[in-house]
Design a protein around this motif. Sequence first.
Motif, PDB file in Angstrom:
ATOM      1  N   LEU A  42      38.172  77.293  71.405  1.00 35.13           N
ATOM      2  CA  LEU A  42      36.726  77.167  71.231  1.00 35.13           C
ATOM      3  C   LEU A  42      36.012  77.661  72.487  1.00 35.13           C
ATOM      4  O   LEU A  42      36.472  77.410  73.602  1.00 35.13           O
ATOM      5  CB  LEU A  42      36.356  75.707  70.979  1.00 35.13           C
ATOM      6  CG  LEU A  42      36.746  75.127  69.621  1.00 35.13           C
ATOM      7  CD1 LEU A  42      36.602  73.609  69.632  1.00 35.13           C
ATOM      8  CD2 LEU A  42      35.889  75.730  68.512  1.00 35.13           C
ATOM      9  N   PRO A  43      34.896  78.349  72.335  1.00 28.78           N
ATOM     10  CA  PRO A  43      34.159  78.821  73.516  1.00 28.78           C
ATOM     11  C   PRO A  43      33.571  77.641  74.292  1.00 28.78           C
ATOM     12  O   PRO A  43      33.323  76.565  73.740  1.00 28.78           O
ATOM     13  CB  PRO A  43      33.048  79.696  72.921  1.00 28.78           C
ATOM     14  CG  PRO A  43      33.466  79.971  71.520  1.00 28.78           C
ATOM     15  CD  PRO A  43      34.299  78.813  71.085  1.00 28.78           C
ATOM     16  N   ALA A  73      45.415  76.635  73.792  1.00 29.17           N
ATOM     17  CA  ALA A  73      44.970  77.965  74.212  1.00 29.17           C
ATOM     18  C   ALA A  73      44.350  77.948  75.601  1.00 29.17           C
ATOM     19  O   ALA A  73      43.862  78.974  76.072  1.00 29.17           O
ATOM     20  CB  ALA A  73      43.966  78.524  73.209  1.00 29.17           C
ATOM     21  N   GLY A  74      44.364  76.799  76.249  1.00 24.49           N
ATOM     22  CA  GLY A  74      43.861  76.714  77.607  1.00 24.49           C
ATOM     23  C   GLY A  74      42.423  76.278  77.740  1.00 24.49           C
ATOM     24  O   GLY A  74      41.865  76.305  78.840  1.00 24.49           O
ATOM     25  N   ARG A  75      41.787  75.868  76.634  1.00 24.85           N
ATOM     26  CA  ARG A  75      40.404  75.414  76.706  1.00 24.85           C
ATOM     27  C   ARG A  75      40.284  74.085  75.967  1.00 24.85           C
ATOM     28  O   ARG A  75      39.836  74.031  74.824  1.00 24.85           O
ATOM     29  CB  ARG A  75      39.464  76.459  76.118  1.00 24.85           C
ATOM     30  CG  ARG A  75      38.000  76.224  76.499  1.00 24.85           C
ATOM     31  CD  ARG A  75      37.141  77.405  76.093  1.00 24.85           C
ATOM     32  NE  ARG A  75      37.483  78.594  76.844  1.00 24.85           N
ATOM     33  CZ  ARG A  75      37.468  79.821  76.345  1.00 24.85           C
ATOM     34  NH1 ARG A  75      37.134  80.036  75.094  1.00 24.85           N
ATOM     35  NH2 ARG A  75      37.778  80.854  77.095  1.00 24.85           N
ATOM     36  N   ILE A 253      38.876  77.787  63.846  1.00 28.45           N
ATOM     37  CA  ILE A 253      38.311  77.837  65.205  1.00 28.45           C
ATOM     38  C   ILE A 253      37.553  79.143  65.421  1.00 28.45           C
ATOM     39  O   ILE A 253      36.432  79.158  65.961  1.00 28.45           O
ATOM     40  CB  ILE A 253      39.431  77.670  66.249  1.00 28.45           C
ATOM     41  CG1 ILE A 253      39.997  76.238  66.196  1.00 28.45           C
ATOM     42  CG2 ILE A 253      38.902  77.974  67.663  1.00 28.45           C
ATOM     43  CD1 ILE A 253      41.195  76.019  67.095  1.00 28.45           C
ATOM     44  N   ARG A 254      38.128  80.253  64.984  1.00 27.37           N
ATOM     45  CA  ARG A 254      37.457  81.546  65.160  1.00 27.37           C
ATOM     46  C   ARG A 254      36.167  81.617  64.339  1.00 27.37           C
ATOM     47  O   ARG A 254      35.186  82.233  64.766  1.00 27.37           O
ATOM     48  CB  ARG A 254      38.402  82.677  64.771  1.00 27.37           C
ATOM     49  CG  ARG A 254      39.631  82.802  65.694  1.00 27.37           C
ATOM     50  CD  ARG A 254      40.447  84.035  65.386  1.00 27.37           C
ATOM     51  NE  ARG A 254      41.648  84.076  66.201  1.00 27.37           N
ATOM     52  CZ  ARG A 254      42.856  83.692  65.763  1.00 27.37           C
ATOM     53  NH1 ARG A 254      43.000  83.265  64.503  1.00 27.37           N
ATOM     54  NH2 ARG A 254      43.904  83.747  66.554  1.00 27.37           N
ATOM     55  N   ALA A 255      36.167  80.967  63.172  1.00 24.84           N
ATOM     56  CA  ALA A 255      34.962  80.965  62.345  1.00 24.84           C
ATOM     57  C   ALA A 255      33.849  80.138  62.960  1.00 24.84           C
ATOM     58  O   ALA A 255      32.676  80.338  62.643  1.00 24.84           O
ATOM     59  CB  ALA A 255      35.289  80.430  60.944  1.00 24.84           C
ATOM     60  N   CYS A 256      34.206  79.218  63.857  1.00 21.72           N
ATOM     61  CA  CYS A 256      33.210  78.350  64.492  1.00 21.72           C
ATOM     62  C   CYS A 256      32.748  78.903  65.829  1.00 21.72           C
ATOM     63  O   CYS A 256      31.949  78.254  66.514  1.00 21.72           O
ATOM     64  CB  CYS A 256      33.789  76.951  64.694  1.00 21.72           C
ATOM     65  SG  CYS A 256      34.068  76.026  63.166  1.00 21.72           S
TER      66      CYS A 256
END
Length: 257
Positions: A42-43, A73-75, A253-256
């Motif tokens: 997630l960003p 993923a590290g976030r 996650i990519r869609a959000c």
Amino acid sequence: MRSLRAWLDASPLSTLALDLVREATGHPQPLEAIRPQRPAALPSGRRIAFWSLVGGVGGSTLAALVAHRSAGAGRPPLLVDLDRWAPSLALRAGLQGASVADALLRPGRERECVSRWRDVPFLPAAPGLASVFEGVRIVALLERAGGDGPVVIDLGTGPDALDALVLGSLDRLCVVVGHRAAQLQAAFCAIPLLRDVTCPVGLVTVGVSADDADRIGSRLPWPHLAAIPFDAYLANDEFAARAPTMAAVDRLIRACT
């Protein structure tokens, strides 16, 4: 060694082993090579929440899966349980720490109440949260405890979980829909409840085939973000997941983002 390999290839064990690998990976015949997939993240600053009108759909599990996958993923996002009536994530985590109710009593020191569920910062709910729930204070808590990082929220279930101020602070509300008749009916009943919501709303189907997920998505007014397949591990509440499930979580996650 060659004779042993030939014997194993000709024995029923080889068929059983291939069946187990196919079941674990979700790959049909012919068996495809297993390629490691990097988890999606997630960003920073992204705030998403999961909600359903009725319980037992899988919203809490999905919120936790998204948080842990992003952490992989590290976030790592802050995972917050705002379920006012039946908080379950603390039981899943096996933690007994400070709760959202405790953090509300420490304005400016909310981060001191945050515990950790493996790699995920975690703030559980507590029984009785409904009696102290105020949208203004909850939004302030999320801002101070979450900081600049992403935040994943389990809103719980029911109409009263849709606090206007909390929803207004979100980047995405994910409506979780299951495959049972009562769960599908609840999704249609939720349409008028979400008609005036100011944040973007998306649909996540759980435990249905891809074709059924498309049919459900075509009949509901929200964009279909992801279809989470049936997973025996999740169904047994083991908080483990097969490869296709994690791939679907990555798509969500990519869609959000």
